[in-house]
Enzyme design. Structure first.
Site, PDB file in Angstrom:
ATOM      1  N   GLU A 239      52.921   7.299  31.958  1.00  0.00           N
ATOM      2  CA  GLU A 239      51.797   6.199  31.692  1.00  0.00           C
ATOM      3  C   GLU A 239      51.073   5.652  33.167  1.00  0.00           C
ATOM      4  OE1 GLU A 239      53.214   2.697  29.503  1.00  0.00           O
ATOM      5  OE2 GLU A 239      54.652   3.749  28.495  1.00  0.00           O
ATOM      6  N   LYS A 241      50.607   2.976  35.875  1.00  0.00           N
ATOM      7  CA  LYS A 241      51.164   1.822  36.403  1.00  0.00           C
ATOM      8  C   LYS A 241      50.176   0.693  36.695  1.00  0.00           C
ATOM      9  CE  LYS A 241      55.161   0.226  38.874  1.00  0.00           C
ATOM     10  NZ  LYS A 241      54.618  -0.981  39.370  1.00  0.00           N
ATOM     11  N   ARG A 246      53.479  -8.840  34.661  1.00  0.00           N
ATOM     12  CA  ARG A 246      54.006  -8.213  33.529  1.00  0.00           C
ATOM     13  C   ARG A 246      54.253  -9.541  32.531  1.00  0.00           C
ATOM     14  NH1 ARG A 246      59.305  -4.811  33.333  1.00  0.00           N
ATOM     15  NH2 ARG A 246      59.694  -4.772  31.125  1.00  0.00           N
ATOM     16  N   ARG A 261      57.417 -12.229  34.036  1.00  0.00           N
ATOM     17  CA  ARG A 261      58.513 -11.400  34.328  1.00  0.00           C
ATOM     18  C   ARG A 261      59.633 -12.364  34.627  1.00  0.00           C
ATOM     19  NH1 ARG A 261      60.542  -6.997  38.870  1.00  0.00           N
ATOM     20  NH2 ARG A 261      62.433  -8.420  38.539  1.00  0.00           N
ATOM     21  N   GLU A 291      51.114  -5.271  30.734  1.00  0.00           N
ATOM     22  CA  GLU A 291      50.726  -5.784  32.329  1.00  0.00           C
ATOM     23  C   GLU A 291      49.217  -6.126  32.208  1.00  0.00           C
ATOM     24  OE1 GLU A 291      52.975  -5.162  34.585  1.00  0.00           O
ATOM     25  OE2 GLU A 291      52.083  -5.631  36.391  1.00  0.00           O
ATOM     26  N   PHE A 331      52.459  -2.114  26.810  1.00  0.00           N
ATOM     27  CA  PHE A 331      53.183  -0.805  26.730  1.00  0.00           C
ATOM     28  C   PHE A 331      54.656  -0.553  26.031  1.00  0.00           C
ATOM     29  CE2 PHE A 331      53.922  -2.906  30.731  1.00  0.00           C
ATOM     30  CZ  PHE A 331      55.262  -3.410  30.403  1.00  0.00           C
ATOM     31  N   ARG A 406      68.061  -2.454  34.929  1.00  0.00           N
ATOM     32  CA  ARG A 406      67.355  -1.315  35.705  1.00  0.00           C
ATOM     33  C   ARG A 406      68.009  -0.034  35.706  1.00  0.00           C
ATOM     34  NH1 ARG A 406      63.554  -2.270  39.603  1.00  0.00           N
ATOM     35  NH2 ARG A 406      64.133  -4.343  40.045  1.00  0.00           N
ATOM     36  N   LYS A 412      59.573   4.849  38.291  1.00  0.00           N
ATOM     37  CA  LYS A 412      58.396   4.586  38.755  1.00  0.00           C
ATOM     38  C   LYS A 412      58.040   5.454  40.045  1.00  0.00           C
ATOM     39  CE  LYS A 412      60.374   0.825  41.230  1.00  0.00           C
ATOM     40  NZ  LYS A 412      60.297  -0.593  41.252  1.00  0.00           N
TER      41      LYS A 412
HETATM   42  P1  AMP Z   1      57.913  -2.640  40.153  1.00  0.00           P
HETATM   43  O1  AMP Z   1      57.758  -4.139  39.936  1.00  0.00           O
HETATM   44  O2  AMP Z   1      57.376  -1.944  41.359  1.00  0.00           O
HETATM   45  O3  AMP Z   1      59.725  -2.452  40.002  1.00  0.00           O
HETATM   46  O4  AMP Z   1      57.680  -1.872  38.828  1.00  0.00           O
HETATM   47  C1  AMP Z   1      57.891  -2.099  37.603  1.00  0.00           C
HETATM   48  C2  AMP Z   1      56.862  -3.025  36.908  1.00  0.00           C
HETATM   49  O5  AMP Z   1      55.633  -2.326  36.779  1.00  0.00           O
HETATM   50  C3  AMP Z   1      56.926  -3.675  35.608  1.00  0.00           C
HETATM   51  O6  AMP Z   1      57.776  -4.794  35.767  1.00  0.00           O
HETATM   52  C4  AMP Z   1      55.782  -3.974  35.163  1.00  0.00           C
HETATM   53  O7  AMP Z   1      55.212  -5.367  35.671  1.00  0.00           O
HETATM   54  C5  AMP Z   1      54.871  -3.187  35.923  1.00  0.00           C
HETATM   55  N1  AMP Z   1      54.004  -2.040  35.115  1.00  0.00           N
HETATM   56  C6  AMP Z   1      52.873  -1.512  35.133  1.00  0.00           C
HETATM   57  N2  AMP Z   1      52.559  -0.565  34.356  1.00  0.00           N
HETATM   58  C7  AMP Z   1      53.419  -0.345  33.586  1.00  0.00           C
HETATM   59  C8  AMP Z   1      53.760   0.336  32.494  1.00  0.00           C
HETATM   60  N3  AMP Z   1      52.736   1.308  32.217  1.00  0.00           N
HETATM   61  N4  AMP Z   1      55.092   0.238  31.810  1.00  0.00           N
HETATM   62  C9  AMP Z   1      56.097  -0.633  32.300  1.00  0.00           C
HETATM   63  N5  AMP Z   1      55.833  -1.147  33.348  1.00  0.00           N
HETATM   64  C10 AMP Z   1      54.710  -1.202  33.844  1.00  0.00           C
END
Ligand code: AMP
Length: 572
Positions: A239, A241, A246, A261, A291, A331, A406, A412
């Site tokens: 998907e 990002k 969130r 979040r 998101e 999502f 996690r 990601k």
């Molecule tokens: P990070 O904050 O860098 O750990 O990345 C994870 C975060 O990406 C999640 O907590 C979401 O807020 C965000 N996110 C953005 N797009 C998506 C998606 N398609 N699926 C899941 N999370 C997403």
């Protein structure tokens, strides 16, 4: 239980420097508590009245507290202010200025009064209730009640510590798993503790998701290449990002709540999402995630995060909602019409989500492809980057929604990971140094920072950070840290270095570093035989991250993984 007894426990917990002893004290406290006061005791121990997702704040400033204290004790406001300037601790001030021994109230009674203060609207009303509360408390009780009211209990107890103590209560490893599961499903540790005390572990076995109780969010691991995604997941969903907020949306009939979040209640901040959910979703009860980010309606392009973040505000909500309307890219589906979807495979959740989300202006689905080809993933990634997105999220097709954890079910990949250590790291401040030379005049020259170790529920140091803040930020930071300073090493901090001032591990900052190295000075990843890990040339790239709790800092394990990634990159 009497509030006095609880206060004595708080005193002992506050004084301990050992994480184990802290869990033992909590265990004994929970043993002595009655089922109907368990939830209240858990909230108070965490320094709260209710879990943050309920959105109830005390709303008592220091100023208001001083006034109430003056009226309750008959000591002149001016004298109290002078004394407060010296100690900087209103709890201590209450302890010293209150004379009587109190009527020995029950915990539930004091709790009720505290809740009542939080829920009363007018300032005058609050002061009157505070005065009457203070008049019923002994000095020791007042110390802790006051700290709760102004949001500064500082016992150093985290959720994981409470979970450990609750597991001791019921014995065994499976106890801990059940408690964690229930907590992940409702984010209300008080509720879980109460159910456990009332009905034992079997009550937790039957614990269910409820609309209005946020589910702790699943988080993603990171990798540095598309090949690694395919290697780990095989055929998977990929998907876009999105870089925004969130949000977890709960809907029951016409009642809608929105959680961040951090599991804070944000319902009023996003009126356009609220009304879109009410209008466009045809199902009665549903919990889903997405998101939200600001999209330029003229061009259809995504605004950068700096624009979206402006929507995080208490005032001017409607003006900003007009100027920068949000789109929620959904999502995941967690619950629908009484059915728990978290246990179902991702692909099944997604298919159902496609039925739930109408694809209106405000509510859309995240873009997704399903593939097992690294080449296709690469193309999708490049395209996402070109369009101003952060990167991609890959998802294991058959994985359940792993609440509160996690892992590699979600992966990601952001642009920056493709280089060397260009990624930032979130660390928690555990102490600071007075500083030498030019900085000495500010009274702060650097901070000692740590990452989180969920296995032991401790914070392990990785670095000293002395650059990246402006002079004005250093001053502000010192002020904030002084409010949470401690006269001893916090029980959950593991450190070889000894900063000039210890502080409660509370504030997270984001730092950048050139690389991760091995170092005997730091405790992150340190074992009997091996040195720890440290950041080389660290610099702060953000001020305090209000959206993160100490336990949301990066973990020791992640630091070790980054270290290994970096080795891989330099070999290539
Ligand atoms: P990070 O904050 O860098 O750990 O990345 C994870 C975060 O990406 C999640 O907590 C979401 O807020 C965000 N996110 C953005 N797009 C998506 C998606 N398609 N699926 C899941 N999370 C997403």
């Amino acid at each position: 239980m009497k509030f006095f007894e609880l206060s004595e426990y708080f005193q002992r917990i506050e004084q301990t420097t050992s994480r184990l002893e802290m869990a033992d004290l909590l265990h004994s406290l929970f043993e002595r508590a009655g089922a109907d006061e368990m939830d209240k005791i858990v909230y108070l121990t965490l320094g709260e009245i209710l879990p943050p997702f309920r959105g109830v704040e005390m709303g008592v400033s220091e100023r208001l507290m001083l006034e109430a204290l003056s009226k309750a004790t008959g000591i002149k406001l001016k004298d109290l202010e002078t004394a407060y300037k010296k100690t900087g601790d209103l709890g201590e001030l209450a302890f010293e200025s209150i004379r009587w021994q109190g009527r020995s109230l029950e915990v539930s009674q004091v709790y009720k009064e505290l809740l009542d203060i939080a829920q009363s609207r007018g300032t005058l009303d609050k002061v009157m209730k505070l005065i009457s509360l203070l008049k019923g408390l002994s000095p020791l009780e007042a110390r802790y009640a006051v700290r709760v009211v102004i949001g500064r209990l500082r016992l150093g107890v985290g959720e994981a510590t409470i979970i450990d103590a609750l597991s001791l209560l019921s014995g065994g490893r499976s106890a801990k798993e059940l408690i964690e599961r229930a907590y992940n499903l409702c984010s209300d540790l008080g509720l879980v503790a109460k159910r456990l005390k009332e009905g034992g572990l079997s009550a937790l076995e039957h614990f269910k998701i409820q609309v209005g109780y946020p589910i702790r969010m699943a988080l993603a691991e990171r990798v540095s290449s598309v090949e690694e995604i395919i290697r780990r997941l095989g055929r998977c969903a990929v998907e876009a990002k999105y870089d925004g907020f969130r949000l977890q949306i709960h809907k029951e009939g016409n009642r809608v709540e929105i959680y961040s979040r951090n599991l804070e209640r944000m319902t009023e901040m996003f009126p356009e999402i609220l009304s879109a959910v009410q209008k466009d979703i045809r199902f009665n009860s549903v919990i889903f995630e997405g998101e939200a980010l600001a999209v330029n309606e003229e061009t259809g392009e995504f605004y950068p995060f700096q624009v979206t973040i402006q929507r995080k505000r208490k005032y001017g909500v409607h003006e900003y909602a007009k100027e920068y309307p949000l789109v929620l890219f959904s999502f995941d589906l967690l619950y629908l019409e009484g059915e728990d979807f978290t246990v179902k495979p991702f692909i099944e959740r997604r298919r159902k989500l496609e039925e739930v989300i109408p694809n209106s202006n405000t509510l859309r689905l995240s873009e997704m492809i399903i593939t097992d080809s690294a080449k296709e993933v690469e193309n999708f990634f490049e395209d996402a980057i070109t369009r101003g997105l952060e990167g991609i999220m890959a998802k294991r097709l058959d994985a359940p929604y792993t609440a509160g954890s996690r892992n590699f079910n979600w992966i990601k990949l952001k642009r920056s990971y493709k280089g060397a250590l260009a990624d930032t790291i979130d660390v928690v401040i555990v102490g600071y140094y007075y500083g030498k030379g030019a900085r000495a005049k500010l009274g702060i020259g650097g901070v000692l920072v740590a990452v989180y170790d969920p296995q032991t529920d401790t914070f392990k140091t990785v670095s000293k950070v002395g650059s990246g803040f402006t002079e004005e930020e250093w001053v502000r930071l010192k002020h904030m840290l002084d409010e949470i300073r401690l006269d001893h090493r916090p029980a959950r901090v593991d450190s070889i270095l000894e900063p000039d001032v210890w502080v409660e591990p509370r504030y997270v900052i984001t730092v950048n570093a050139d690389e991760i190295t091995r170092s005997p000075l730091h405790t992150a990843g340190r074992t009997l035989e091996e040195p720890g890990y440290a950041l080389r040339f660290p610099r702060a790239v953000s001020f305090i991250r209000e959206d993160k709790k100490a336990e949301d800092a990066n973990t020791v394990e992640e630091i070790i993984r980054l270290y290994q990634l970096q080795k891989k990159v330099s070999v290539e």
